[in-house]
Design an enzyme around this catalytic site. Sequence first.
Site, PDB file in Angstrom:
ATOM      1  N   GLU A 143      46.132  45.754  33.834  1.00  0.00           N
ATOM      2  CA  GLU A 143      45.545  44.476  33.444  1.00  0.00           C
ATOM      3  C   GLU A 143      44.037  44.587  33.293  1.00  0.00           C
ATOM      4  OE1 GLU A 143      45.742  41.428  36.383  1.00  0.00           O
ATOM      5  OE2 GLU A 143      45.252  39.847  34.975  1.00  0.00           O
ATOM      6  N   GLU A 200      48.122  31.937  37.618  1.00  0.00           N
ATOM      7  CA  GLU A 200      47.137  32.542  38.515  1.00  0.00           C
ATOM      8  C   GLU A 200      45.847  31.735  38.496  1.00  0.00           C
ATOM      9  OE1 GLU A 200      45.867  36.573  37.545  1.00  0.00           O
ATOM     10  OE2 GLU A 200      46.109  37.130  39.647  1.00  0.00           O
TER      11      GLU A 200
HETATM   12  O1  LIG Z   1      42.562  38.875  39.026  1.00  0.00           O
HETATM   13  C1  LIG Z   1      43.526  38.963  38.245  1.00  0.00           C
HETATM   14  O2  LIG Z   1      43.649  38.309  37.187  1.00  0.00           O
HETATM   15  C2  LIG Z   1      44.651  39.933  38.562  1.00  0.00           C
HETATM   16  O3  LIG Z   1      45.868  39.402  38.087  1.00  0.00           O
HETATM   17  C3  LIG Z   1      44.787  40.435  39.944  1.00  0.00           C
HETATM   18  O4  LIG Z   1      45.890  40.454  40.468  1.00  0.00           O
HETATM   19  C4  LIG Z   1      43.645  41.017  40.705  1.00  0.00           C
HETATM   20  O5  LIG Z   1      42.827  40.062  41.203  1.00  0.00           O
HETATM   21 MG   LIG Z   2      45.548  38.207  36.341  1.00  0.00          MG
END
Ligand SMILES: O=C(O)[C@H](O)C(=O)CO
Ligand SMILES: [Mg+2]
Length: 258
Positions: free
Chosen positions: A141, A238
């Site tokens: 990511e 998130e």
């Molecule tokens: O911060 C994020 O967007 C990520 O998905 C993560 O898991 C680390 O912080």
């Molecule tokens: Mg994330």
Amino acid sequence: MPRFAANLTMMFGEWSFLDRFAEAAEAGFTAVEFLFPYEHQPAEIADRLERNGLEQALFNLPPGDWAAGERGLAALPERAAEFRDSVARALDYALATKARRLHVMAGLAPSGSAEAGAAYREALRHACAAAAPHGIDILIEPLNKRDMPGYFLDDFGMAADIIAELGLPNLKLQFDIYHRQILHGDVTRGLEALLPITGHIQIASVPLRQEPGTGELDDARLFATLDELDYAGFVGCEYRPRAGTLEGLAWFVRAPRR
Ligand SMILES: O=C(O)[C@H](O)C(=O)CO
Ligand SMILES: [Mg+2]
């Protein structure tokens, strides 16, 4: 409408972590994700999922010493042995919770470092080889440097290039719309181009990382785009609720239980 996974690290903070599973199910979620389960035993997590009819969408590998500012191990050559241990530990939790996606965090290293890049590729090869027999995908990511200064993977093009270069069937992109907008914008075209290599999507408003529909993007339009693109995965929520978690769920369209 996509299938949303409540992020139990960011949402439902009004309750203890283990109580958040029941609250998320009560609120209408059928899946959850979180950053790190490691303060609890795998069986405890599995029990909460089972009791509340929840699917585990994703969680992260151990990140090193998070409290000390570490943000992953994969791109740190001197931590290769610890990274391999973290893969084994995460797989224990994944098997117990039936999670099919694990997020590997790169760590803090210069994005252009050849040494970090080589370590990162080797780490991903190891993680994918260990996860593949269990049908588990390894996700990477890109994170923006405003939220995570010094993070190694800070570009969606870099992530896509590494995925193409390694050619590992279970290595996929974690497309966080929040980071995409901050890093590159062009979210719709990015989804269209990268969905074939995407294993998980996350959402939060930009710039405040709060509920969908409260920022600069038309999140409802993006959800419709995901439907038009036949995206069948999860969308991880998130975000940090602006006020209370439950008070902030007006945006949430509950998917039918499968
Ligand atoms: O911060 C994020 O967007 C990520 O998905 C993560 O898991 C680390 O912080
Ligand atoms: Mg994330």
